[in-house]
Design a protein around this motif. Structure first.
Motif, PDB file in Angstrom:
ATOM      1  N   VAL A 156      54.446  29.017 -27.387  1.00  0.00           N
ATOM      2  CA  VAL A 156      55.207  29.974 -26.586  1.00  0.00           C
ATOM      3  C   VAL A 156      54.543  31.341 -26.773  1.00  0.00           C
ATOM      4  O   VAL A 156      54.725  31.989 -27.815  1.00  0.00           O
ATOM      5  N   ASP A 157      53.738  31.737 -25.798  1.00  0.00           N
ATOM      6  CA  ASP A 157      53.020  33.001 -25.912  1.00  0.00           C
ATOM      7  C   ASP A 157      53.911  34.127 -25.399  1.00  0.00           C
ATOM      8  O   ASP A 157      54.730  33.925 -24.502  1.00  0.00           O
ATOM      9  N   GLU A 158      53.728  35.316 -25.970  1.00  0.00           N
ATOM     10  CA  GLU A 158      54.565  36.477 -25.624  1.00  0.00           C
ATOM     11  C   GLU A 158      56.042  36.107 -25.769  1.00  0.00           C
ATOM     12  O   GLU A 158      56.863  36.299 -24.876  1.00  0.00           O
ATOM     13  N   ALA A 159      56.390  35.587 -26.930  1.00  0.00           N
ATOM     14  CA  ALA A 159      57.705  34.990 -27.154  1.00  0.00           C
ATOM     15  C   ALA A 159      58.841  36.004 -27.109  1.00  0.00           C
ATOM     16  O   ALA A 159      60.010  35.618 -26.994  1.00  0.00           O
ATOM     17  N   HIS A 160      58.538  37.300 -27.188  1.00  0.00           N
ATOM     18  CA  HIS A 160      59.617  38.292 -27.080  1.00  0.00           C
ATOM     19  C   HIS A 160      60.317  38.212 -25.735  1.00  0.00           C
ATOM     20  O   HIS A 160      61.429  38.712 -25.583  1.00  0.00           O
ATOM     21  N   CYS A 161      59.668  37.600 -24.732  1.00  0.00           N
ATOM     22  CA  CYS A 161      60.287  37.455 -23.413  1.00  0.00           C
ATOM     23  C   CYS A 161      61.548  36.600 -23.458  1.00  0.00           C
ATOM     24  O   CYS A 161      62.375  36.638 -22.538  1.00  0.00           O
ATOM     25  N   ILE A 162      61.704  35.801 -24.514  1.00  0.00           N
ATOM     26  CA  ILE A 162      62.897  34.969 -24.655  1.00  0.00           C
ATOM     27  C   ILE A 162      64.132  35.823 -24.907  1.00  0.00           C
ATOM     28  O   ILE A 162      65.245  35.467 -24.534  1.00  0.00           O
ATOM     29  N   SER A 163      63.929  36.967 -25.551  1.00  0.00           N
ATOM     30  CA  SER A 163      65.058  37.763 -26.030  1.00  0.00           C
ATOM     31  C   SER A 163      65.421  38.883 -25.068  1.00  0.00           C
ATOM     32  O   SER A 163      64.568  39.666 -24.672  1.00  0.00           O
ATOM     33  N   ASP A 164      66.696  38.968 -24.699  1.00  0.00           N
ATOM     34  CA  ASP A 164      67.083  40.092 -23.850  1.00  0.00           C
ATOM     35  C   ASP A 164      67.238  41.372 -24.652  1.00  0.00           C
ATOM     36  O   ASP A 164      67.571  42.423 -24.114  1.00  0.00           O
ATOM     37  N   TRP A 165      66.959  41.307 -25.975  1.00  0.00           N
ATOM     38  CA  TRP A 165      66.819  42.546 -26.750  1.00  0.00           C
ATOM     39  C   TRP A 165      65.400  43.103 -26.567  1.00  0.00           C
ATOM     40  O   TRP A 165      65.141  44.256 -26.870  1.00  0.00           O
ATOM     41  N   HIS A 167      61.651  44.009 -24.574  1.00  0.00           N
ATOM     42  CA  HIS A 167      61.376  44.924 -23.466  1.00  0.00           C
ATOM     43  C   HIS A 167      61.012  44.204 -22.191  1.00  0.00           C
ATOM     44  O   HIS A 167      60.900  44.831 -21.139  1.00  0.00           O
ATOM     45  N   ASP A 168      60.816  42.886 -22.242  1.00  0.00           N
ATOM     46  CA  ASP A 168      60.340  42.182 -21.065  1.00  0.00           C
ATOM     47  C   ASP A 168      61.045  40.833 -20.938  1.00  0.00           C
ATOM     48  O   ASP A 168      60.428  39.799 -20.765  1.00  0.00           O
ATOM     49  N   PHE A 169      62.377  40.872 -21.017  1.00  0.00           N
ATOM     50  CA  PHE A 169      63.194  39.654 -20.969  1.00  0.00           C
ATOM     51  C   PHE A 169      62.952  38.882 -19.673  1.00  0.00           C
ATOM     52  O   PHE A 169      62.960  39.456 -18.588  1.00  0.00           O
ATOM     53  N   ARG A 170      62.722  37.586 -19.788  1.00  0.00           N
ATOM     54  CA  ARG A 170      62.536  36.719 -18.618  1.00  0.00           C
ATOM     55  C   ARG A 170      63.398  35.477 -18.807  1.00  0.00           C
ATOM     56  O   ARG A 170      63.124  34.660 -19.681  1.00  0.00           O
ATOM     57  N   PRO A 171      64.424  35.331 -17.974  1.00  0.00           N
ATOM     58  CA  PRO A 171      65.373  34.234 -18.202  1.00  0.00           C
ATOM     59  C   PRO A 171      64.737  32.853 -18.142  1.00  0.00           C
ATOM     60  O   PRO A 171      65.244  31.925 -18.764  1.00  0.00           O
ATOM     61  N   ASP A 172      63.631  32.699 -17.394  1.00  0.00           N
ATOM     62  CA  ASP A 172      62.987  31.389 -17.343  1.00  0.00           C
ATOM     63  C   ASP A 172      62.571  30.910 -18.729  1.00  0.00           C
ATOM     64  O   ASP A 172      62.534  29.705 -18.993  1.00  0.00           O
ATOM     65  N   TYR A 173      62.262  31.849 -19.622  1.00  0.00           N
ATOM     66  CA  TYR A 173      61.845  31.471 -20.975  1.00  0.00           C
ATOM     67  C   TYR A 173      62.959  30.760 -21.732  1.00  0.00           C
ATOM     68  O   TYR A 173      62.696  29.976 -22.642  1.00  0.00           O
ATOM     69  N   THR A 192      54.325  33.179 -30.476  1.00  0.00           N
ATOM     70  CA  THR A 192      53.534  34.361 -30.829  1.00  0.00           C
ATOM     71  C   THR A 192      53.976  35.575 -30.023  1.00  0.00           C
ATOM     72  O   THR A 192      54.385  35.460 -28.867  1.00  0.00           O
ATOM     73  N   THR A 193      53.890  36.727 -30.626  1.00  0.00           N
ATOM     74  CA  THR A 193      54.114  37.995 -29.928  1.00  0.00           C
ATOM     75  C   THR A 193      53.539  39.122 -30.773  1.00  0.00           C
ATOM     76  O   THR A 193      53.419  39.000 -31.988  1.00  0.00           O
ATOM     77  N   ALA A 194      53.187  40.210 -30.088  1.00  0.00           N
ATOM     78  CA  ALA A 194      52.736  41.407 -30.801  1.00  0.00           C
ATOM     79  C   ALA A 194      53.783  42.498 -30.773  1.00  0.00           C
ATOM     80  O   ALA A 194      53.642  43.508 -31.453  1.00  0.00           O
ATOM     81  N   THR A 195      54.836  42.295 -29.999  1.00  0.00           N
ATOM     82  CA  THR A 195      55.774  43.400 -29.768  1.00  0.00           C
ATOM     83  C   THR A 195      57.203  42.941 -29.991  1.00  0.00           C
ATOM     84  O   THR A 195      57.930  42.654 -29.047  1.00  0.00           O
ATOM     85  N   VAL A 200      64.561  41.469 -32.408  1.00  0.00           N
ATOM     86  CA  VAL A 200      63.940  40.546 -31.456  1.00  0.00           C
ATOM     87  C   VAL A 200      63.350  39.354 -32.206  1.00  0.00           C
ATOM     88  O   VAL A 200      63.496  38.201 -31.779  1.00  0.00           O
ATOM     89  N   THR A 201      62.709  39.614 -33.334  1.00  0.00           N
ATOM     90  CA  THR A 201      62.120  38.532 -34.115  1.00  0.00           C
ATOM     91  C   THR A 201      63.181  37.523 -34.541  1.00  0.00           C
ATOM     92  O   THR A 201      62.999  36.307 -34.414  1.00  0.00           O
ATOM     93  N   ALA A 202      64.313  38.016 -35.029  1.00  0.00           N
ATOM     94  CA  ALA A 202      65.395  37.124 -35.462  1.00  0.00           C
ATOM     95  C   ALA A 202      65.955  36.321 -34.292  1.00  0.00           C
ATOM     96  O   ALA A 202      66.246  35.127 -34.424  1.00  0.00           O
ATOM     97  N   ASP A 203      66.099  36.979 -33.132  1.00  0.00           N
ATOM     98  CA  ASP A 203      66.639  36.310 -31.949  1.00  0.00           C
ATOM     99  C   ASP A 203      65.688  35.208 -31.475  1.00  0.00           C
ATOM    100  O   ASP A 203      66.105  34.090 -31.168  1.00  0.00           O
ATOM    101  N   VAL A 204      64.393  35.522 -31.428  1.00  0.00           N
ATOM    102  CA  VAL A 204      63.401  34.535 -31.003  1.00  0.00           C
ATOM    103  C   VAL A 204      63.374  33.367 -31.988  1.00  0.00           C
ATOM    104  O   VAL A 204      63.355  32.194 -31.590  1.00  0.00           O
ATOM    105  N   ALA A 205      63.377  33.683 -33.267  1.00  0.00           N
ATOM    106  CA  ALA A 205      63.349  32.630 -34.279  1.00  0.00           C
ATOM    107  C   ALA A 205      64.539  31.690 -34.135  1.00  0.00           C
ATOM    108  O   ALA A 205      64.411  30.470 -34.227  1.00  0.00           O
TER     109      ALA A 205
END
Length: 723
Positions: A156-165, A167-173, A192-195, A200-205
């Protein structure tokens, strides 16, 4: 000491890395933190979340892991990736390592059948898919189950997209939770994510199941970028900022990216820099796919000095020697800012990062913030409409029934789909009947988070402390220390000086007035469903002609002058003299330009015979005085006003879709008898004057009424267009 098997695995991993980076010396070695991630995935078949700075080498981890897993007989790696630019880069990178990568996304539909056949035959090592594919009914129901059953590694690349916390939330994720649930036991997962900050890290995890398991690996590294030198330069106005770019762009190292906040600004800046002799290209969400790809290739080959881009050029674009990133306008989030500046300095010792904030930034933040998750009333109405339908409803069929534009409606439905309240099927969307709760507390929290991020960006621009340390702390990096490189640590590196010639040219360019206003020619679909017997093409005899506006509200020229004047809270009053003079100039250019009534062409249209204004509940003085000034200067009669009917109420659906806008206008406007009598005897078209247009439907309805009342033609003239 490593076990022998792991030592052999490490040697094999380094060999794959050498092929990946094109190293023939045999000296390429994975760093220890990269090896830890690969070892967890390949040797231990664990799940891992990697939060590491841009340039750390996340793609090396999953390509090396893929090669090792395939050698052990595992199935293909599936990489969920948000951007086409990333996919193109990664297919090429994989090929260098002998890894056969294929993609399924919206730009290669014609290849999908061939890709599916290759997957079935076992010839694909890596499949990159866009998150939107995960909820495509055909892909979800026919391809995904088989893929999940045979996948050897899920990335899952750019995994921060999963989290609506994030900056780039995408519901498809969010659909990934279903994919994860269908994976066989023991299939490794890498996110993976850089941002991502700590929240956000806890939410993605949690969502990926990498946080709750004691066997999961979370690798979070320091986020300092030692190659980046951060600066902020405050300049008086947009003209000074554009002039500065024109004067100093060639002084910036190598080639780079100039980010703007809007499409209009990107196009303006591109045109101006080209006029000043710079080789630049525009890259926005409106750029055709082929042109985007060409622009990326030109930047990679250093054929252009810069791409002038919106956030459409963001995650995943990989040019190791990118020498600079300039922001003409401040992003609303320090996390988004860090992500964008991270494009620079990956493979060079020094890269310049410069923020040129503008007065218009906050108005643009406010606009995008207004597109948040819809109210509970609108969501419930949508669910009721789907529940009462005996068939799936497509977006075009559903749009007229809900007061949302299509893009917002689709995003809302995707969130509801993930929550289980609706489901996308062949032919459209259906309600599942499952209970659903409107999480008002969460949505309010996200809104407050956005406000806090905006405040952080104000503080970033004003801070006298280390700028890199500031960004690291915003991302909860506990290793943050003063960098010694930014303008506050090491002293300013950029002067605010601009040449008189560039400044004059910028002022002239930004002061140039006039934007074409395209008329509405087709009625939106679905109007009969809301009781309006209109469909298909608007008859030519009832259409407006092409019109003109002074400027766009989103541009950095006239937009900066018009936004405060047309803001919802702005007081009404007569049109300012400078604005009136500029509108008269637009009118003169329109008349003399190609197809204008004074252009001298044999088939030129007749000259307007009068001015008609559109009534306003909020700005009657502004519009009436503008109409009067135009009539006076043009020596035209002020014929009258298209009025609101007595029972018409000011409609507040300012960002609703076209069908709902028309529903609100249905029966709301009328041509008074005195104006109708005048039009019947008028020998030519009339100028239709309004304050601004967003969708074009008020102008279209008013023009239709005027044409039906006898007007030979209608030429719309407004102060501003939205967009």
């Amino acid at each position: 000491m490593e076990h022998t098997s792991n030592a052999d695995l490490r040697a094999a991993a380094d060999a794959v890395l050498a092929r990946l980076v094109g190293d023939t010396s045999g000296e390429a070695r994975l760093r220890e933190d990269q090896w830890r991630a690969i070892e967890a995935l390949v040797a231990d078949r664990r799940r891992a979340l990697v939060v590491q700075r841009t340039g750390w080498g996340k793609s090396a981890v999953y390509f090396v892991a893929t090669s090792l897993l395939r050698a052990q007989g595992s199935g293909p790696t599936v990489i969920v990736s948000p951007l086409l630019a990333l996919m193109r880069n990664q297919v090429e990178a994989a090929a260098r390592a002998g890894i056969h990568a294929r993609t399924i996304n919206s730009s290669n539909i014609e290849e999908w059948d061939a890709v599916k056949s290759e997957i079935a035959a076992g010839h694909v090592d890596v499949l990159l898919v866009s998150p939107e594919r995960l909820n495509n009914p055909e892909f979800r129901d026919e391809v995904l189950p088989e893929l999940a059953a045979t996948t050897g590694l899920l990335v899952v690349d750019e995994a921060h997209c999963i989290s609506d916390w994030g900056h780039d939330f995408r519901p498809d994720y969010r659909r990934l939770r279903t994919v994860l649930g269908d994976l066989p036991p023991g299939v490794p997962v890498l996110a993976t994510t850089a941002t991502a900050n700590a929240r956000v890290t806890a939410d993605v995890a949690e969502q990926l199941g990498t946080g709750g398991s004691p066997d999961a690996l979370v690798l979070r590294g320091p986020l300092d970028r030692e190659s980046l030198s951060l600066s902020v330069l405050r300049l008086p106005d947009a003209a000074h900022r554009m002039a500065w770019l024109a004067d100093h762009l060639d002084e910036l190292p190598g080639s780079g990216i100039i980010y703007t906040l809007t499409v209009a600004a990107a196009e303006e800046v591109t045109a101006f820099l080209r006029q000043r002799g710079h080789t630049v290209a525009s890259y926005t969400g409106k750029t055709e796919n082929a042109d985007r790809q060409q622009a990326e290739e030109d930047l990679l080959a250093n054929k252009v000095k810069a791409l002038v881009a919106t956030s459409a050029l963001g995650m995943g674009f990989d040019k190791p020697d990118l020498g600079f990133v300039v922001h003409l306008g401040s992003p609303s989030s320090p996390i988004a800012y860090y992500q964008q500046v991270g494009r620079a300095g990956r493979g060079v010792r020094h890269a310049e990062v410069l923020l040129l904030p503008g007065k218009e930034d906050e108005a643009i933040w406010e606009y995008f913030a207004s597109l948040a998750f819809p109210s509970e009333e609108l969501v419930r109405r949508t669910l009721d409409i789907l529940a009462s339908s005996d068939r799936p409803l497509s977006l075009p069929a559903l749009e007229p029934l809900v007061e949302l534009r299509r893009s917002r409606l689709e995003t809302m439905l995707k969130v509801l789909d993930v929550d289980g309240a609706v489901r996308r099927v062949k032919g459209g969307w259906i309600a599942t009947g499952q209970p659903w709760t409107y999480d008002a507390e969460r949505y309010a929290w996200v809104a407050r988070q956005r406000e806090a991020e905006q405040q952080a960006m104000r503080e970033y621009a004003e801070t006298t402390g280390c700028r890199m340390e500031f960004l690291q702390r915003q991302l909860d990096d506990e290793t943050a220390r003063p960098c010694g490189r930014c303008d506050n640590c090491a002293g300013p590196r950029h002067t605010a000086e601009t040449s008189a010639g560039a400044l004059a040219a910028a002022r002239d360019d930004l002061g140039r007035a006039g934007v074409e206003v395209e008329p509405r020619r087709m009625w939106p679909t679905g109007l009969p469903a809301i009781g309006m017997d209109l469909k298909g093409r608007i008859p030519a005899a009832e259409q407006a002609a092409q019109g003109r506006a002074l400027g766009r509200l989103s541009d950095i020229g006239w937009g900066n002058r018009l936004r405060p004047m047309l803001a919802a809270q702005a007081p009404d009053g007569p049109v300012p003299d400078d604005v009136a003079r500029a509108v008269v100039g637009v009118l003169a250019d329109w008349a003399k330009g190609p197809g204008g009534w004074a252009c001298g062409e044999p088939d030129a249209p007749p000259r307007p015979v009068g001015v008609v204004t559109v009534a306003s509940h909020t700005r009657p003085q502004l519009i009436q005085s503008l109409g009067a000034r135009i009539a006076e200067v043009g020596r035209l009669p002020l014929l009258g006003t298209v009025e609101y009917t007595h029972d018409a109420r000011p409609h507040q659906a300012s960002r609703s879709n076209s069908a709902q806008r028309l529903k609100a206008l249905d029966g709301a406007l009328t041509v008074p008898p005195a104006l109708a009598a005048t039009l019947a005897d008028a020998p030519g078209p009339v100028l239709l004057v309004d304050d601004y247009t967003e969708t074009g439907w008020t102008l279209a309805v008013a023009a239709r009424l005027l044409r039906r009342a006898g007007a030979a033609g209608v030429l719309p003239l407004v102060l501003a267009v939205q967009g």
